[in-house]
Write a protein that holds these residues in place. Structure first.
Motif, PDB file in Angstrom:
ATOM      1  N   ASP A   1      34.981  35.811  39.816  1.00  0.00           N
ATOM      2  CA  ASP A   1      35.121  34.816  40.826  1.00  0.00           C
ATOM      3  C   ASP A   1      35.343  35.557  42.246  1.00  0.00           C
ATOM      4  O   ASP A   1      35.361  34.854  43.130  1.00  0.00           O
ATOM      5  CB  ASP A   1      35.840  33.802  40.445  1.00  0.00           C
ATOM      6  N   PHE A   2      35.994  36.679  42.336  1.00  0.00           N
ATOM      7  CA  PHE A   2      36.626  37.353  43.314  1.00  0.00           C
ATOM      8  C   PHE A   2      35.750  38.540  43.727  1.00  0.00           C
ATOM      9  O   PHE A   2      35.787  39.352  42.853  1.00  0.00           O
ATOM     10  CB  PHE A   2      38.049  37.580  43.079  1.00  0.00           C
ATOM     11  N   SER A   3      35.151  38.402  44.908  1.00  0.00           N
ATOM     12  CA  SER A   3      34.473  39.626  45.352  1.00  0.00           C
ATOM     13  C   SER A   3      34.215  39.720  46.873  1.00  0.00           C
ATOM     14  O   SER A   3      34.640  38.578  47.434  1.00  0.00           O
ATOM     15  CB  SER A   3      33.047  39.759  44.816  1.00  0.00           C
TER      16      SER A   3
ATOM     17  N   MET B   1      44.240  36.766  31.103  1.00  0.00           N
ATOM     18  CA  MET B   1      43.734  35.835  31.894  1.00  0.00           C
ATOM     19  C   MET B   1      42.938  36.166  32.943  1.00  0.00           C
ATOM     20  O   MET B   1      41.811  35.677  33.376  1.00  0.00           O
ATOM     21  CB  MET B   1      44.767  34.666  31.837  1.00  0.00           C
ATOM     22  N   PHE B   2      43.246  37.141  33.679  1.00  0.00           N
ATOM     23  CA  PHE B   2      42.751  37.536  35.120  1.00  0.00           C
ATOM     24  C   PHE B   2      41.205  38.121  34.711  1.00  0.00           C
ATOM     25  O   PHE B   2      40.387  37.769  35.479  1.00  0.00           O
ATOM     26  CB  PHE B   2      43.388  38.414  35.709  1.00  0.00           C
ATOM     27  N   GLU B   3      41.214  38.867  33.660  1.00  0.00           N
ATOM     28  CA  GLU B   3      40.081  39.146  33.249  1.00  0.00           C
ATOM     29  C   GLU B   3      38.821  38.379  32.897  1.00  0.00           C
ATOM     30  O   GLU B   3      37.613  38.439  33.135  1.00  0.00           O
ATOM     31  CB  GLU B   3      40.017  40.023  31.845  1.00  0.00           C
ATOM     32  N   ARG B   4      39.193  37.118  32.815  1.00  0.00           N
ATOM     33  CA  ARG B   4      38.381  36.004  32.478  1.00  0.00           C
ATOM     34  C   ARG B   4      37.929  35.429  33.907  1.00  0.00           C
ATOM     35  O   ARG B   4      36.887  34.860  33.868  1.00  0.00           O
ATOM     36  CB  ARG B   4      38.900  34.769  31.676  1.00  0.00           C
TER      37      ARG B   4
ATOM     38  N   MET C   1      36.122  37.419  51.398  1.00  0.00           N
ATOM     39  CA  MET C   1      37.101  36.369  50.651  1.00  0.00           C
ATOM     40  C   MET C   1      38.461  36.550  50.985  1.00  0.00           C
ATOM     41  O   MET C   1      38.897  37.507  50.915  1.00  0.00           O
ATOM     42  CB  MET C   1      36.542  36.547  49.316  1.00  0.00           C
ATOM     43  N   ASN C   2      39.318  35.829  51.289  1.00  0.00           N
ATOM     44  CA  ASN C   2      40.691  35.698  51.473  1.00  0.00           C
ATOM     45  C   ASN C   2      41.428  34.679  50.338  1.00  0.00           C
ATOM     46  O   ASN C   2      40.854  33.673  50.177  1.00  0.00           O
ATOM     47  CB  ASN C   2      40.996  35.327  52.970  1.00  0.00           C
ATOM     48  N   VAL C   3      42.575  35.377  49.906  1.00  0.00           N
ATOM     49  CA  VAL C   3      43.185  34.646  48.808  1.00  0.00           C
ATOM     50  C   VAL C   3      44.642  34.796  49.161  1.00  0.00           C
ATOM     51  O   VAL C   3      45.271  35.646  50.087  1.00  0.00           O
ATOM     52  CB  VAL C   3      42.880  35.481  47.850  1.00  0.00           C
ATOM     53  N   ALA C   4      45.520  33.443  48.621  1.00  0.00           N
ATOM     54  CA  ALA C   4      46.776  33.608  48.827  1.00  0.00           C
ATOM     55  C   ALA C   4      47.274  33.743  47.223  1.00  0.00           C
ATOM     56  O   ALA C   4      46.793  33.258  46.394  1.00  0.00           O
ATOM     57  CB  ALA C   4      47.180  32.476  49.419  1.00  0.00           C
TER      58      ALA C   4
ATOM     59  N   ASP D   1      40.855  46.017  45.342  1.00  0.00           N
ATOM     60  CA  ASP D   1      39.898  46.768  44.729  1.00  0.00           C
ATOM     61  C   ASP D   1      38.393  46.265  44.733  1.00  0.00           C
ATOM     62  O   ASP D   1      37.696  46.902  44.756  1.00  0.00           O
ATOM     63  CB  ASP D   1      40.216  47.160  43.350  1.00  0.00           C
ATOM     64  N   ARG D   2      38.566  44.740  44.658  1.00  0.00           N
ATOM     65  CA  ARG D   2      37.355  44.138  44.802  1.00  0.00           C
ATOM     66  C   ARG D   2      36.856  43.667  46.085  1.00  0.00           C
ATOM     67  O   ARG D   2      35.928  42.959  46.249  1.00  0.00           O
ATOM     68  CB  ARG D   2      37.471  42.620  43.702  1.00  0.00           C
ATOM     69  N   GLY D   3      37.556  44.245  47.151  1.00  0.00           N
ATOM     70  CA  GLY D   3      37.138  43.944  48.642  1.00  0.00           C
ATOM     71  C   GLY D   3      37.749  42.537  48.944  1.00  0.00           C
ATOM     72  O   GLY D   3      37.314  41.993  49.980  1.00  0.00           O
TER      73      GLY D   3
END
Length: 227
Positions: free
Chosen positions: A158-160, A151-154, A1-4, A31-33
């Motif tokens: 979704d991110f792994s 809010m990120f904890e919610r 998974m890639n993110v901006a 940390d979540r890969g």
């Protein structure tokens, strides 16, 4: 998974506020890969926000935007995201109901507080007032660090991705003297190598295979001068 990651705020670009949100998010995602491909700061302008979000959502699996939430004149992030996604801004029933359940009546709320891009899922703000939203792979979070983290904890589930293992070797030598050994290391082991000079040189080794990164670190430690 890639993110901006996109952080919004004139105060960030002026150097009046330090962008700790991007650093914290990058750490959590790594940390979540998850691979963070871009970190970009944009001003409080609808057009700039819309352009960057639209570009990044086409290129990456997800875009996380922080900052500029709320009903004041310079809180334009939601408008920018709505423009990027081609959605109108509408009062969000779920966001409004949650705020009312948590002690805010309609009369207490500034006009526009519960307006989000149409069709989005509201992200409730456990620490503050302004809600976030997620829609079409775009996640919009507050700029206040405590609110953003809560809010990120919610949405963190979704991110792994695939876990990345990391070892650090500290060498008490000039970085230039290590080049041949680092070249050999890369040929022997399938690891990503980073080199960060200072009073000593921190060499980071990363791999999705734990045994490989441990073996590479052991090999290098036997071949560098250490304090």
């Amino acid at each position: 998974m890639n993110v901006a990651v996109v952080t919004v705020g004139d105060e960030l670009l002026a150097g009046r506020t330090t962008d700790t949100n991007a650093t914290w998010l990058c750490e959590q995602l790594a940390d979540r890969g998850v691979t963070v491909e871009r970190v970009t700061t944009v001003p409080d302008r609808v057009g700039d926000i819309a352009r960057v979000v639209n570009e990044y959502r086409a290129a990456y699996d997800a875009v996380i935007v922080t900052g500029g939430l709320g009903p004041t004149h310079d809180d334009v992030t939601m408008d920018g995201v709505a423009a990027a996604l081609g959605r109108p801004m509408t009062e969000h029933d779920d966001a409004l109901a949650w705020l009312e359940d948590h002690g805010y009546s309609r009369d207490d709320l500034t006009t526009g507080t519960a307006e989000l891009p149409a069709g989005g899922r509201a992200l409730h703000n456990d620490v503050g007032v302004a809600p976030g939203v997620t829609l079409e792979g775009v996640y919009v979070l507050p700029g206040v660090p405590a609110e953003m983290k809560a809010m990120f904890e919610r949405i963190e589930s979704d991110f792994s991705g695939q876990p990345v293992y990391r070892e650090v070797v500290v060498a008490d030598e000039p970085e230039s003297a290590l080049l041949d050994r680092l070249t050999t290391l890369r040929k022997r082991y399938d690891v990503d190598v980073g080199s960060y000079p200072g009073d000593s040189v921190r060499i980071t080794l990363e791999s999705t295979d734990e045994e490989t990164v441990v073996a590479a670190a052991a090999w290098l430690r036997d071949r560098v001068d250490r304090e």
